[in-house]
Motif scaffolding. Structure first.
Motif, PDB file in Angstrom:
ATOM      1  N   ALA A 148      -3.935 -24.697  14.512  1.00 17.36           N
ATOM      2  CA  ALA A 148      -3.858 -24.645  13.055  1.00 17.36           C
ATOM      3  C   ALA A 148      -4.768 -25.711  12.438  1.00 17.36           C
ATOM      4  N   LEU A 149      -4.866 -26.853  13.079  1.00 15.94           N
ATOM      5  CA  LEU A 149      -5.624 -27.964  12.502  1.00 15.94           C
ATOM      6  C   LEU A 149      -6.747 -28.384  13.442  1.00 15.94           C
ATOM      7  N   THR A 150      -7.982 -28.379  12.945  1.00 17.44           N
ATOM      8  CA  THR A 150      -9.105 -28.893  13.744  1.00 17.44           C
ATOM      9  C   THR A 150     -10.058 -29.636  12.816  1.00 17.44           C
ATOM     10  N   HIS A 151     -10.823 -30.531  13.410  1.00 18.85           N
ATOM     11  CA  HIS A 151     -11.841 -31.237  12.635  1.00 18.85           C
ATOM     12  C   HIS A 151     -12.988 -31.591  13.574  1.00 18.85           C
ATOM     13  N   ASP A 152     -14.199 -31.452  13.072  1.00 19.42           N
ATOM     14  CA  ASP A 152     -15.362 -31.684  13.912  1.00 19.42           C
ATOM     15  C   ASP A 152     -16.283 -32.674  13.197  1.00 19.42           C
ATOM     16  N   PHE A 153     -16.793 -33.656  13.906  1.00 15.53           N
ATOM     17  CA  PHE A 153     -17.789 -34.547  13.294  1.00 15.53           C
ATOM     18  C   PHE A 153     -18.728 -35.107  14.359  1.00 15.53           C
ATOM     19  N   LYS A 154     -19.813 -35.756  13.882  1.00 15.74           N
ATOM     20  CA  LYS A 154     -20.898 -36.176  14.777  1.00 15.74           C
ATOM     21  C   LYS A 154     -21.138 -37.666  14.610  1.00 15.74           C
ATOM     22  N   HIS A 212     -20.942 -34.425  19.581  1.00 16.01           N
ATOM     23  CA  HIS A 212     -19.903 -33.952  18.675  1.00 16.01           C
ATOM     24  C   HIS A 212     -18.531 -34.391  19.173  1.00 16.01           C
ATOM     25  N   VAL A 213     -17.689 -34.778  18.256  1.00 18.86           N
ATOM     26  CA  VAL A 213     -16.288 -35.010  18.601  1.00 18.86           C
ATOM     27  C   VAL A 213     -15.448 -33.993  17.824  1.00 18.86           C
ATOM     28  N   THR A 214     -14.662 -33.193  18.559  1.00 14.13           N
ATOM     29  CA  THR A 214     -13.785 -32.220  17.908  1.00 14.13           C
ATOM     30  C   THR A 214     -12.349 -32.629  18.168  1.00 14.13           C
ATOM     31  N   ILE A 215     -11.601 -32.709  17.086  1.00 20.42           N
ATOM     32  CA  ILE A 215     -10.183 -33.078  17.231  1.00 20.42           C
ATOM     33  C   ILE A 215      -9.332 -31.920  16.722  1.00 20.42           C
ATOM     34  N   GLY A 216      -8.295 -31.585  17.498  1.00 25.08           N
ATOM     35  CA  GLY A 216      -7.410 -30.479  17.107  1.00 25.08           C
ATOM     36  C   GLY A 216      -5.979 -30.885  17.374  1.00 25.08           C
ATOM     37  N   GLY A 217      -5.050 -30.228  16.702  1.00 23.60           N
ATOM     38  CA  GLY A 217      -3.656 -30.621  16.924  1.00 23.60           C
ATOM     39  C   GLY A 217      -2.659 -29.594  16.453  1.00 23.60           C
ATOM     40  N   GLY A 218      -1.438 -29.798  16.848  1.00 22.43           N
ATOM     41  CA  GLY A 218      -0.359 -28.911  16.432  1.00 22.43           C
ATOM     42  C   GLY A 218       0.974 -29.577  16.717  1.00 22.43           C
ATOM     43  N   ALA A 219       2.027 -29.094  16.043  1.00 24.47           N
ATOM     44  CA  ALA A 219       3.368 -29.641  16.255  1.00 24.47           C
ATOM     45  C   ALA A 219       4.361 -28.494  16.349  1.00 24.47           C
ATOM     46  N   LYS A 235       7.287 -28.467  15.130  1.00 23.54           N
ATOM     47  CA  LYS A 235       8.091 -28.350  13.914  1.00 23.54           C
ATOM     48  C   LYS A 235       7.412 -29.054  12.751  1.00 23.54           C
ATOM     49  N   ASN A 236       7.853 -28.760  11.548  1.00 21.85           N
ATOM     50  CA  ASN A 236       7.387 -29.442  10.349  1.00 21.85           C
ATOM     51  C   ASN A 236       5.858 -29.516  10.264  1.00 21.85           C
ATOM     52  N   PRO A 237       5.171 -28.361  10.172  1.00 26.51           N
ATOM     53  CA  PRO A 237       3.708 -28.353  10.133  1.00 26.51           C
ATOM     54  C   PRO A 237       3.146 -29.164   8.972  1.00 26.51           C
ATOM     55  N   ALA A 238       3.871 -29.155   7.832  1.00 23.10           N
ATOM     56  CA  ALA A 238       3.367 -29.895   6.664  1.00 23.10           C
ATOM     57  C   ALA A 238       3.318 -31.391   6.962  1.00 23.10           C
ATOM     58  N   GLY A 239       4.376 -31.884   7.604  1.00 15.38           N
ATOM     59  CA  GLY A 239       4.431 -33.295   7.958  1.00 15.38           C
ATOM     60  C   GLY A 239       3.353 -33.651   8.961  1.00 15.38           C
ATOM     61  N   PHE A 240       3.101 -32.742   9.904  1.00 15.12           N
ATOM     62  CA  PHE A 240       2.095 -33.022  10.919  1.00 15.12           C
ATOM     63  C   PHE A 240       0.696 -33.022  10.313  1.00 15.12           C
ATOM     64  N   GLN A 241       0.491 -32.168   9.318  1.00 12.85           N
ATOM     65  CA  GLN A 241      -0.829 -32.112   8.679  1.00 12.85           C
ATOM     66  C   GLN A 241      -1.182 -33.465   8.054  1.00 12.85           C
ATOM     67  N   ILE A 242      -0.173 -34.096   7.424  1.00 14.54           N
ATOM     68  CA  ILE A 242      -0.401 -35.410   6.813  1.00 14.54           C
ATOM     69  C   ILE A 242      -0.832 -36.403   7.884  1.00 14.54           C
ATOM     70  N   LEU A 243      -0.112 -36.399   9.009  1.00 14.75           N
ATOM     71  CA  LEU A 243      -0.430 -37.301  10.114  1.00 14.75           C
ATOM     72  C   LEU A 243      -1.830 -37.027  10.649  1.00 14.75           C
ATOM     73  N   PHE A 244      -2.158 -35.747  10.783  1.00 18.38           N
ATOM     74  CA  PHE A 244      -3.450 -35.344  11.329  1.00 18.38           C
ATOM     75  C   PHE A 244      -4.587 -35.788  10.407  1.00 18.38           C
ATOM     76  N   ASP A 245      -4.412 -35.573   9.114  1.00 18.20           N
ATOM     77  CA  ASP A 245      -5.445 -35.963   8.154  1.00 18.20           C
ATOM     78  C   ASP A 245      -5.659 -37.472   8.160  1.00 18.20           C
ATOM     79  N   GLU A 246      -4.560 -38.217   8.289  1.00 20.38           N
ATOM     80  CA  GLU A 246      -4.674 -39.680   8.354  1.00 20.38           C
ATOM     81  C   GLU A 246      -5.478 -40.111   9.572  1.00 20.38           C
ATOM     82  N   LEU A 247      -5.183 -39.441  10.708  1.00 20.87           N
ATOM     83  CA  LEU A 247      -5.895 -39.765  11.942  1.00 20.87           C
ATOM     84  C   LEU A 247      -7.395 -39.516  11.773  1.00 20.87           C
ATOM     85  N   VAL A 248      -7.732 -38.366  11.194  1.00 23.97           N
ATOM     86  CA  VAL A 248      -9.140 -38.022  11.006  1.00 23.97           C
ATOM     87  C   VAL A 248      -9.823 -39.037  10.095  1.00 23.97           C
ATOM     88  N   ASP A 249      -9.123 -39.431   9.010  1.00 19.88           N
ATOM     89  CA  ASP A 249      -9.659 -40.424   8.079  1.00 19.88           C
ATOM     90  C   ASP A 249      -9.991 -41.737   8.785  1.00 19.88           C
TER      91      ASP A 249
END
Lengths: 284, 450
Positions: free
Chosen positions: B116-122, B422-429, B431-445
């Motif tokens: 559900a959640l992925t992010h790619d950067f260089k 390239h570094v690609t980061i992906g994740g999933g949980a 339960k509580n996908p909304a809560g995990f999205q916040i955590l994931f976005d923080e990690l990417v930041d």
């Protein structure tokens, strides 16, 4: 100031809060919603003080027990837990409008307690003289309150889903209902509230069983109160399992949640007022 | 085995594994349980029997409604429920266990699409440096990763709380354990009652099913006292018990009150009722003439007629240790007596021990005072032995633990791939996908700021 005066102030605050929330529904002005929340928070603080004060008053009289022993005390405590759970949801998810559907439950409870129930501080009969009273009542009522909030959310869900179903009426009713969170959010919050309530109810049943075992040697005797708590547990267990299968989200889940709360209320009040059993405080 | 046989067994297995069966059973159990809370259970009172017709009575007793929770069909529902829980768990557990024990370590392109959640950067830099940087980052911010090298790429996998996926199965198992505990209790334990008169002792009790059980020791009631609040509500029921085993006193004069039972050799005695012992007991009164003269002491047993100095007869009709339950204005012991003057009509009235002058107001020729009684009370004790109770508590503890794992914890997983700068980061949980999205976005930041 006496505790009963403070209970009255809390009741009045919840009334004001509910009216402001209704005004919020009508006006859609953000500041009005905030005022509704603040009114309920004010009521909650006064309510908390009142409970502590009543506790102290019972010690002053010489009875010395937590204010959880009779119908008046349990109804006021139930209202307190409903506002507590509402406050948590309000602060965490910021869906103010939920207050319009949850605060009335607390207001109704408080109004009934203030107007219809005897508020005397009574001494504890032998069976209630136990620390288990505290553990059992607190866990049960926190669970009940979570179910009350879930019921309010489910009612909102059914209203919103019903309105979305009949597309032609959007122009008319759209005003108020457009304030509601999306049905997806309502469905999710309903699930979350039950997710909190279910372990608490489980704990409440277990503390009750432990107490019964300690007091008279039987952790389960199929007494009507016990049986009804199990019925409530079954209904919400069915709800949680129904979430896993696809056909049972949304409307059916909302209906199951409302049925669950109706069973909860019967377990709490109906058993005391209609059936007889060990928890006979309601009959008097 | 023939094909049709296998087909049948498969169908049976599928039936018991189905979630629909679980939901149906839960709703059916909830609905049928209501019956026993409306229809009286156990011993039926004559008043109730008068209110229902013969046909209804017959129907109800055939369906087992008067002992509903032990009826064959309710038991059957509970057994089906247990089989359903076990079958469901057996079917799903291996898949869940595989997710925990053999996690996907490599984020292939197709797997990446399923997340559900992925992010790619260089970020730039060579692969080994990037890998080490990412390992340090995950270790500091999330969890220590497993590193796999695959086709010249580095794959990192880190997870939190994988065992929370087992919460549901802990709850399921806990229900089975509670049932086992209940069965142990019903096979190897008993529940009964015993009444002991003050001064008396018992060495056997009666179970609720009518059996007599020898305790192997004896329990004596030294004293029983009931106290009441001014309102007449009971304040405390207190028995003082002494346990004698093999001629030796093992527990001496232990007070037992409600919520504070006495246990000896796995058998527990709970304060549950009390009453006045039938045998013995004398009530003491003082009678004096209104016109004066020496007071006379009179003692009488229940229903015993005693002559008074003036030739009339008196008898004790009833007596209580605490009158406030019946006459709230008064407290303490009281007796209702009947006095029959010579050739006159009998007259009944109450005398109170704590209010010795009360009888003067009655205006009778003789004034009575109640001096109390030496009648005996008996204490009613529930007696229980339940060796399964600790199994039940273990099950309850597991149930709460399992609920917390299932509802409040979430299995969070993060994958990182280092490929050509390239570094690609992906994740999933779980339960509580909304809560995990916040955590994931923080990690990417945080990762981008590095």
């Amino acid at each position: 100031m006496t505790s009963s005066m403070m209970f009255n102030i809390a009741t009045f605050s919840y009334l004001v809060s509910m009216l402001i929330f209704f005004a919020f529904l009508a006006t859609k002005v953000k500041g009005v919603g905030l005022a509704g929340s603040l009114a309920s928070y004010f009521g909650f603080i006064v309510h908390t003080t009142a409970i502590v004060l009543r506790w102290k008053e019972s010690y002053d009289i010489g009875h010395g027990h937590a204010p959880l022993s009779n119908l008046y005390e349990s109804v006021t405590f139930f209202a307190w837990t409903i506002i507590l759970i509402f406050g948590i949801i309000d602060l965490k998810y910021k869906y103010r409008v939920v207050g319009a559907f949850v605060v009335p439950f607390a207001l109704f409870g408080m109004a009934w307690a203030q107007l219809g129930l005897s508020s005397g501080i009574e001494p504890l009969v032998p069976a209630l003289q136990s620390n288990w009273l505290l553990y059992h009542v607190i866990t049960c009522f926190l669970g009940y309150a979570a179910f009350a909030v879930a019921c309010g959310l489910s009612i909102m869900y059914l209203i919103k889903a019903g309105q979305e179903g009949s597309a032609d009426s959007t122009a008319q009713a759209g005003g108020v209902i457009s304030m509601f969170p999306s049905i997806k959010v309502l469905d999710d919050l309903n699930y979350k509230a039950i997710m909190v309530g279910f372990p608490l109810l489980t704990l409440g049943i277990i503390t009750g069983a432990a107490w019964a075992n300690y007091a008279w040697g039987t952790y389960w005797s199929w007494d009507p109160k016990e049986t009804w708590s199990l019925i409530v547990w079954f209904v919400y267990a069915a709800f949680l399992h129904a979430r896993i299968t696809r056909g049972w989200v949304g409307k059916r889940a909302a209906i199951l949640s409302i049925v669950g709360f109706a069973a909860t209320i019967f377990c709490y009040l109906g058993v005391n007022l209609v059936l007889s059993g060990l928890h006979s405080y309601g009959g008097r | 085995m023939t094909n049709s046989n296998r087909g049948f067994l498969q169908a049976l297995w599928d039936f018991f594994c189905s979630l629909k069966l679980a939901i149906s059973l839960l709703i059916l159990l909830a609905a049928t349980s209501i019956i026993g809370t409306i229809i009286p259970q156990g011993q039926l009172r004559p008043e109730y029997l008068q209110t229902i017709s013969q046909a209804k009575l017959k129907l109800y007793s055939t369906l087992g409604f008067f002992d509903m929770y032990h009826s064959w069909w309710f038991m059957l529902l509970l057994y089906l429920f247990t089989v359903n829980i076990v079958a469901c768990s057996i079917k799903r557990l291996p898949r869940v266990w595989k997710i925990i024990s053999e996690p996907t370590l490599v984020m292939t392109d197709s797997f990446e699409k399923s997340l559900a959640l992925t992010h790619d950067f260089k970020p730039g830099g060579d692969a080994a440096t990037l890998r080490d940087k990412m390992v340090a980052f995950l270790k500091a911010e999330f969890a220590a990763p497993v590193v796999t090298e695959h086709d010249g790429e580095y794959h990192l996998f880190a997870q939190k709380a994988p065992y929370s996926r087992l919460g549901v199965y802990v709850v399921h198992l806990s229900i089975v354990i509670i049932f086992i505990g209940a069965l142990i209790g019903s096979f190897f334990g008993f529940k009964g009652f015993v009444n002991i008169t003050e001064g008396g002792s018992v060495s056997a009790v009666q179970t609720f099913s009518g059996q007599r059980i020898n305790l192997g020791f004896s329990v004596k009631c030294d004293d029983f006292k009931a106290t009441f609040y001014d309102t007449g509500a009971p304040k405390e029921f207190r028995s003082v018990l002494t346990v004698t085993d093999n001629g030796r006193v093992v527990i001496d004069k232990r007070p037992v009150i409600v919520n504070d039972p006495l246990t000896y050799k796995g058998i527990t005695f709970y304060q549950s009722s009390y009453g006045q012992a039938e045998e013995g007991g004398l009530f003491h009164f003082t009678v004096r003439d209104r016109k004066g003269g020496a007071p006379v002491k009179i003692s009488a047993g229940y229903g015993e007629k005693k002559p008074l100095p003036d030739g009339s007869m008196m008898q004790v009709l009833e007596a209580t240790q605490e009158v406030s339950q019946f006459v709230p204005q008064f407290n303490g012991p009281a007796a209702r007596i009947e006095v029959t003057p010579k050739g006159g009509q009998p007259l009944a009235f109450i005398v109170f021990r704590n209010f010795p002058n009360f009888d003067e107001q009655r205006g009778g020729a003789q004034i009575f005072t109640y001096d109390g009684s030496d009648e005996k009370m008996y204490t009613g004790l529930q007696v229980a032995k339940d060796p399964g109770v600790w199994v039940v508590w273990t099950g309850c503890f597991m149930m709460v633990l399992g609920c917390c794992m299932a509802f409040f914890m979430s299995h969070k997983r993060i994958w990182v791939r280092v490929r050509k700068g390239h570094v690609t980061i992906g994740g999933g949980a779980s339960k509580n996908p909304a809560g995990f999205q916040i955590l994931f976005d923080e990690l990417v930041d945080k990762l981008k700021k590095q």
